[in-house]
Design a protein around this motif. Sequence first.
Motif, PDB file in Angstrom:
ATOM      1  N   ARG A  90       0.832  -1.208   0.000  1.00  7.96           N
ATOM      2  CA  ARG A  90       0.000   0.000   0.000  1.00  7.96           C
ATOM      3  C   ARG A  90       0.867   1.258   0.000  1.00  7.96           C
ATOM      4  O   ARG A  90       0.577   2.226  -0.721  1.00  7.96           O
ATOM      5  CB  ARG A  90      -0.922   0.001   1.217  1.00  7.96           C
ATOM      6  N   LYS A  93       2.253   1.680  -3.376  1.00  9.08           N
ATOM      7  CA  LYS A  93       1.210   2.145  -4.285  1.00  9.08           C
ATOM      8  C   LYS A  93       0.916   3.621  -4.067  1.00  9.08           C
ATOM      9  O   LYS A  93       0.780   4.397  -5.022  1.00  9.08           O
ATOM     10  CB  LYS A  93      -0.055   1.311  -4.069  1.00  9.08           C
ATOM     11  N   GLU A  94       0.809   4.021  -2.768  1.00 11.14           N
ATOM     12  CA  GLU A  94       0.558   5.428  -2.467  1.00 11.14           C
ATOM     13  C   GLU A  94       1.718   6.301  -2.937  1.00 11.14           C
ATOM     14  O   GLU A  94       1.505   7.392  -3.471  1.00 11.14           O
ATOM     15  CB  GLU A  94       0.351   5.603  -0.958  1.00 11.14           C
ATOM     16  N   SER A  96       3.763   5.560  -5.374  1.00  6.20           N
ATOM     17  CA  SER A  96       3.707   5.605  -6.831  1.00  6.20           C
ATOM     18  C   SER A  96       2.612   6.550  -7.307  1.00  6.20           C
ATOM     19  O   SER A  96       2.803   7.326  -8.250  1.00  6.20           O
ATOM     20  CB  SER A  96       3.455   4.188  -7.373  1.00  6.20           C
ATOM     21  N   GLU A  97       1.443   6.509  -6.621  1.00  7.15           N
ATOM     22  CA  GLU A  97       0.352   7.414  -6.983  1.00  7.15           C
ATOM     23  C   GLU A  97       0.737   8.864  -6.735  1.00  7.15           C
ATOM     24  O   GLU A  97       0.423   9.750  -7.553  1.00  7.15           O
ATOM     25  CB  GLU A  97      -0.898   7.048  -6.180  1.00  7.15           C
ATOM     26  N   ALA A  98       1.413   9.101  -5.586  1.00 10.14           N
ATOM     27  CA  ALA A  98       1.849  10.468  -5.282  1.00 10.14           C
ATOM     28  C   ALA A  98       2.860  10.950  -6.325  1.00 10.14           C
ATOM     29  O   ALA A  98       2.799  12.107  -6.781  1.00 10.14           O
ATOM     30  CB  ALA A  98       2.455  10.525  -3.879  1.00 10.14           C
ATOM     31  N   ARG A 100       3.040   9.868  -9.383  1.00 15.32           N
ATOM     32  CA  ARG A 100       2.308  10.085 -10.630  1.00 15.32           C
ATOM     33  C   ARG A 100       1.578  11.422 -10.605  1.00 15.32           C
ATOM     34  O   ARG A 100       1.614  12.187 -11.590  1.00 15.32           O
ATOM     35  CB  ARG A 100       1.317   8.947 -10.840  1.00 15.32           C
ATOM     36  N   LEU A 101       0.911  11.712  -9.447  1.00 13.35           N
ATOM     37  CA  LEU A 101       0.198  12.989  -9.338  1.00 13.35           C
ATOM     38  C   LEU A 101       1.169  14.165  -9.409  1.00 13.35           C
ATOM     39  O   LEU A 101       0.874  15.181 -10.060  1.00 13.35           O
ATOM     40  CB  LEU A 101      -0.589  13.028  -8.023  1.00 13.35           C
ATOM     41  N   GLU A 104       2.091  14.548 -12.945  1.00 11.46           N
ATOM     42  CA  GLU A 104       1.017  15.196 -13.701  1.00 11.46           C
ATOM     43  C   GLU A 104       0.924  16.680 -13.373  1.00 11.46           C
ATOM     44  O   GLU A 104       0.735  17.514 -14.265  1.00 11.46           O
ATOM     45  CB  GLU A 104      -0.314  14.508 -13.402  1.00 11.46           C
TER      46      GLU A 104
END
Length: 314
Positions: A90, A93-94, A96-98, A100-101, A104
């Motif tokens: 988790r 994943k968080e 990686s998401e952070a 990615r955001l 972006e």
Amino acid sequence: MPGKRPRRKLTKKKQRQYRRQKKAKERDRLEEEAENQRLSDPEYQKWQKQQYELEEFQRLALERKHLEEEETWLRREAIAQRQFRLDDARRRKEQSEAERLMGEQARELAEREEARRKVREENERQIAKANAEFEAMMQNMHEYLNNPQLEKPPKHLLRIMETHPGERACELYSRTNCCRYGHSCTFNHPRPMLSRILLIRHFFSHSLLQERKVHKEYASADEELELTEQDLRSDYDEFFEDAVKELEKFGSIINFRALRNTLEHLRGHVFVEYAHERSALRAFINLQGRYYASRRLNVEFSHLKTWRGAVCGT
């Protein structure tokens, strides 16, 4: 004799040692016989067997307890390891998401910065182009103004500038050369570069032209304290004489019209029509940057078609 006493003392010591050893051997023999007798006793053997079974039971119970504790620990360890793997997954994943955001956002920021840069460059280019056109226009105006041999103005000074080329013309602006929405209007506002008519925005100012909202507390005030139409006419006549006297320095005036409308985008506008474009151009150049009644004059050319639609009253 001197050597007798030590020898006797040594003999007694050995005798005491012998007696002690004899007593010790007898005690050991008795204890061994008692132990053999006790071991041969059926009750003792039964008790000893019970003790052995009890100790074996306690040993097995202790081993079983240790096994259960070890199994419990292994289960907790397995659960903890599984939870750790889940938390780590988790967290990855968080993260990686952070990332990615953030990527972006960085790309969006870069795109916005690039768009702003392009807009800024385009605005600077437009401003530079407009300044160059304005300088060229002013130079052409000065050439036309200072060259009396030119009876008619050059064609490039008779162009019409449009705010939104290709769009439908603003009806209100076409009638009055004024629009309540100003530069934000989505319709087209055609403006001449040179004309015999000048529009001086908000040139005439008077209290009766302001939109007044009387408070109910003062609604019954004495009417003699209020300004009247006669005061407006008197002040306008004074303004007319003062303005025309100054404007006639640039050439012959055919029409001088002021708007009596109380709307903010029309209030106090003055239209001045000269007999010749050269006179209007001379007034336009000389009035730029000048002040009247502590307000800077806003002068532009106008191409009104009829006075009836543009002027509400004088």
